[in-house]
Design a protein around this motif. Structure first.
Motif, PDB file in Angstrom:
ATOM      1  N   SER A  20       0.651  -1.240   0.108  1.00 26.70           N
ATOM      2  CA  SER A  20      -0.101   0.138   0.002  1.00 26.70           C
ATOM      3  C   SER A  20       0.878   1.047   0.024  1.00 26.70           C
ATOM      4  O   SER A  20       2.397   1.445   0.271  1.00 26.70           O
ATOM      5  CB  SER A  20      -0.926  -0.365   1.151  1.00 26.70           C
ATOM      6  OG  SER A  20      -0.188   0.036   2.223  1.00 26.70           O
ATOM      7  N   THR A  21       0.354   2.240  -0.277  1.00 29.30           N
ATOM      8  CA  THR A  21       0.776   3.814   0.213  1.00 29.30           C
ATOM      9  C   THR A  21      -0.150   4.526   0.644  1.00 29.30           C
ATOM     10  O   THR A  21      -1.347   4.745   0.039  1.00 29.30           O
ATOM     11  CB  THR A  21       1.015   4.304  -1.533  1.00 29.30           C
ATOM     12  OG1 THR A  21       1.741   3.386  -2.487  1.00 29.30           O
ATOM     13  CG2 THR A  21       1.617   5.445  -1.184  1.00 29.30           C
ATOM     14  N   GLU A  22       0.826   5.044   1.872  1.00 27.73           N
ATOM     15  CA  GLU A  22      -0.401   6.171   2.936  1.00 27.73           C
ATOM     16  C   GLU A  22       0.094   7.094   2.647  1.00 27.73           C
ATOM     17  O   GLU A  22       1.342   7.958   2.124  1.00 27.73           O
ATOM     18  CB  GLU A  22       0.054   5.043   4.154  1.00 27.73           C
ATOM     19  CG  GLU A  22      -1.048   6.630   5.200  1.00 27.73           C
ATOM     20  CD  GLU A  22      -0.851   5.733   6.775  1.00 27.73           C
ATOM     21  OE1 GLU A  22      -1.600   4.508   7.091  1.00 27.73           O
ATOM     22  OE2 GLU A  22       0.113   5.533   7.042  1.00 27.73           O
ATOM     23  N   PHE A  51      -7.701   4.585  -4.886  1.00 23.26           N
ATOM     24  CA  PHE A  51      -7.463   4.508  -3.143  1.00 23.26           C
ATOM     25  C   PHE A  51      -8.252   3.424  -2.754  1.00 23.26           C
ATOM     26  O   PHE A  51      -9.394   2.741  -3.219  1.00 23.26           O
ATOM     27  CB  PHE A  51      -8.963   5.440  -3.418  1.00 23.26           C
ATOM     28  CG  PHE A  51      -9.247   6.125  -2.093  1.00 23.26           C
ATOM     29  CD1 PHE A  51      -8.350   7.004  -1.647  1.00 23.26           C
ATOM     30  CD2 PHE A  51     -10.426   6.350  -1.360  1.00 23.26           C
ATOM     31  CE1 PHE A  51      -9.550   7.388   0.052  1.00 23.26           C
ATOM     32  CE2 PHE A  51     -11.310   6.651  -0.590  1.00 23.26           C
ATOM     33  CZ  PHE A  51      -9.995   7.590   0.096  1.00 23.26           C
ATOM     34  N   ALA A  52      -7.862   3.104  -1.788  1.00 20.79           N
ATOM     35  CA  ALA A  52      -8.334   1.821  -0.917  1.00 20.79           C
ATOM     36  C   ALA A  52      -8.702   2.286   0.018  1.00 20.79           C
ATOM     37  O   ALA A  52      -9.447   1.888   0.988  1.00 20.79           O
ATOM     38  CB  ALA A  52      -6.870   1.503  -0.123  1.00 20.79           C
ATOM     39  N   GLY A  53      -9.271   3.316   1.036  1.00 23.37           N
ATOM     40  CA  GLY A  53      -9.752   4.542   2.210  1.00 23.37           C
ATOM     41  C   GLY A  53      -8.968   5.385   2.517  1.00 23.37           C
ATOM     42  O   GLY A  53      -8.251   5.768   1.937  1.00 23.37           O
ATOM     43  N   GLY A  77      -3.274   2.061  -2.961  1.00 21.92           N
ATOM     44  CA  GLY A  77      -2.464   0.706  -3.457  1.00 21.92           C
ATOM     45  C   GLY A  77      -1.053   0.878  -4.051  1.00 21.92           C
ATOM     46  O   GLY A  77      -0.736   1.993  -3.450  1.00 21.92           O
ATOM     47  N   PRO A  78      -0.606   0.091  -4.265  1.00 16.29           N
ATOM     48  CA  PRO A  78       0.867   0.174  -4.183  1.00 16.29           C
ATOM     49  C   PRO A  78       1.285   0.638  -5.021  1.00 16.29           C
ATOM     50  O   PRO A  78       0.743   0.547  -6.250  1.00 16.29           O
ATOM     51  CB  PRO A  78       1.477  -0.907  -3.979  1.00 16.29           C
ATOM     52  CG  PRO A  78       0.764  -2.413  -4.970  1.00 16.29           C
ATOM     53  CD  PRO A  78      -1.085  -1.307  -4.167  1.00 16.29           C
ATOM     54  N   LEU A  79       3.125   1.256  -5.366  1.00 14.68           N
ATOM     55  CA  LEU A  79       3.366   1.936  -6.430  1.00 14.68           C
ATOM     56  C   LEU A  79       3.725   0.598  -7.533  1.00 14.68           C
ATOM     57  O   LEU A  79       4.018  -0.742  -6.848  1.00 14.68           O
ATOM     58  CB  LEU A  79       4.629   2.852  -5.704  1.00 14.68           C
ATOM     59  CG  LEU A  79       3.923   3.738  -4.476  1.00 14.68           C
ATOM     60  CD1 LEU A  79       5.722   4.038  -4.180  1.00 14.68           C
ATOM     61  CD2 LEU A  79       3.500   5.005  -4.950  1.00 14.68           C
ATOM     62  N   PRO A 173      -6.376  -1.943 -13.020  1.00  9.91           N
ATOM     63  CA  PRO A 173      -5.489  -2.212 -14.693  1.00  9.91           C
ATOM     64  C   PRO A 173      -3.999  -2.195 -14.049  1.00  9.91           C
ATOM     65  O   PRO A 173      -4.126  -0.725 -12.773  1.00  9.91           O
ATOM     66  CB  PRO A 173      -5.706  -1.424 -15.608  1.00  9.91           C
ATOM     67  CG  PRO A 173      -7.903  -1.021 -14.456  1.00  9.91           C
ATOM     68  CD  PRO A 173      -7.608  -1.268 -13.589  1.00  9.91           C
ATOM     69  N   VAL A 174      -3.518  -1.794 -13.898  1.00 12.48           N
ATOM     70  CA  VAL A 174      -1.795  -1.750 -13.984  1.00 12.48           C
ATOM     71  C   VAL A 174      -1.177  -1.138 -15.226  1.00 12.48           C
ATOM     72  O   VAL A 174      -1.028  -0.876 -16.372  1.00 12.48           O
ATOM     73  CB  VAL A 174      -0.667  -2.810 -13.319  1.00 12.48           C
ATOM     74  CG1 VAL A 174      -1.653  -3.477 -12.206  1.00 12.48           C
ATOM     75  CG2 VAL A 174      -0.491  -3.837 -14.511  1.00 12.48           C
ATOM     76  N   ARG A 175      -0.040   0.238 -14.571  1.00 10.68           N
ATOM     77  CA  ARG A 175       0.345   0.305 -15.892  1.00 10.68           C
ATOM     78  C   ARG A 175       1.761  -0.317 -16.333  1.00 10.68           C
ATOM     79  O   ARG A 175       2.469  -0.113 -15.568  1.00 10.68           O
ATOM     80  CB  ARG A 175       0.881   2.188 -15.403  1.00 10.68           C
ATOM     81  CG  ARG A 175       1.677   3.275 -16.416  1.00 10.68           C
ATOM     82  CD  ARG A 175       1.143   3.932 -17.203  1.00 10.68           C
ATOM     83  NE  ARG A 175       1.566   4.346 -18.056  1.00 10.68           N
ATOM     84  CZ  ARG A 175       1.858   6.059 -17.498  1.00 10.68           C
ATOM     85  NH1 ARG A 175       1.392   6.902 -16.435  1.00 10.68           N
ATOM     86  NH2 ARG A 175       2.451   6.958 -18.324  1.00 10.68           N
ATOM     87  N   VAL A 176       2.207  -0.347 -17.667  1.00 12.04           N
ATOM     88  CA  VAL A 176       3.384  -1.510 -17.593  1.00 12.04           C
ATOM     89  C   VAL A 176       4.084  -0.098 -18.784  1.00 12.04           C
ATOM     90  O   VAL A 176       5.274  -0.526 -18.767  1.00 12.04           O
ATOM     91  CB  VAL A 176       2.961  -2.691 -18.569  1.00 12.04           C
ATOM     92  CG1 VAL A 176       1.458  -3.588 -17.269  1.00 12.04           C
ATOM     93  CG2 VAL A 176       1.907  -2.096 -19.772  1.00 12.04           C
TER      94      VAL A 176
END
Length: 220
Positions: A20-22, A51-53, A77-79, A173-176
């Motif tokens: 995650s990213t906070e 966004f996860a909350g 979500g994570p980087l 989706p994830v950026r590739v």
């Protein structure tokens, strides 16, 4: 630190982990400011984090000015998975204001998945999308697409199977790739020999006010 509308904003802390990213953001503004403003975060490639909350804490009112301060604890979500250590993040504050219904724009496409690529779709004012491939694996189906506009990088996209049932993505989706703006979207496993249809819906608003962008340097 930055100023947005009637708010003074200060990013207090960023914590990145594989899960995650906070981001902690202190907002000082009118009373009940916590209910008036929300935030998005993207990386230095312009990829919006999922966004996860979140929630508010340390709510205080200054008795002299009447201004209220609150720390917003935002969880995303994570980087990555490609851009795992961006030089900076971008905070995008936005007021929760009503939008005009006449500015609402929607356009839908249906296309058969026959293994012929690219599939190109024009979303008018929301930009365009190009499906460049679909990989059918034993445990998942991976669809790769490119967008012309990062404001609409996460489209409403699903697949209709041979039974006529809608199959939606199993994860965000994830950026590739940095350029072109390329993403991968995962679906449950499907049989490429069956008749499959791709459904794409462009949905958004014209003439929306652009959110300001506040850079958050990261010291790795």
């Amino acid at each position: 630190e930055a100023v947005y509308k009637d708010f003074q904003l200060r990013v207090k802390k960023v914590t990145a982990s594989p899960a995650s990213t906070e981001v902690l953001v202190e907002a000082i503004g009118p009373k009940d400011a916590w209910s008036m403003i929300n935030f998005g975060v993207k990386d230095d490639w312009g990829t919006a984090l999922e966004f996860a909350g979140g929630g508010g804490e340390d709510r205080k009112i200054d008795p002299q000015t009447g201004l209220e301060s609150m720390t917003h604890r935002l969880l995303f979500g994570p980087l990555g998975p490609v851009n795992t250590k961006p030089e900076y993040l971008v905070l995008q504050p936005k007021l929760a204001i009503p939008v005009r219904e006449e500015d609402h724009f929607q356009k839908e496409f249906v296309s058969e998945l026959k293994g012929e690529y690219p599939l190109e779709f024009d979303g008018g004012c929301l930009g365009s999308l190009k499906v460049v491939g679909t990989e059918f694996q034993k445990d998942k189906t991976v669809l790769t697409y490119q967008v012309s506009n990062l404001d609409h990088q996460y489209p409403l996209l699903f697949i209709e199977d041979a039974k006529g049932e809608d199959v939606f993505p199993s994860k965000m989706p994830v950026r590739v790739k940095k350029e072109p703006y390329e993403f991968q979207m995962e679906f449950p496993p499907m049989n490429p020999e069956e008749s499959l249809k791709l459904h794409l819906i462009f949905d958004g608003y014209r003439n929306q006010e652009k959110s300001p962008e506040i850079k958050i340097p990261l010291g790795w």
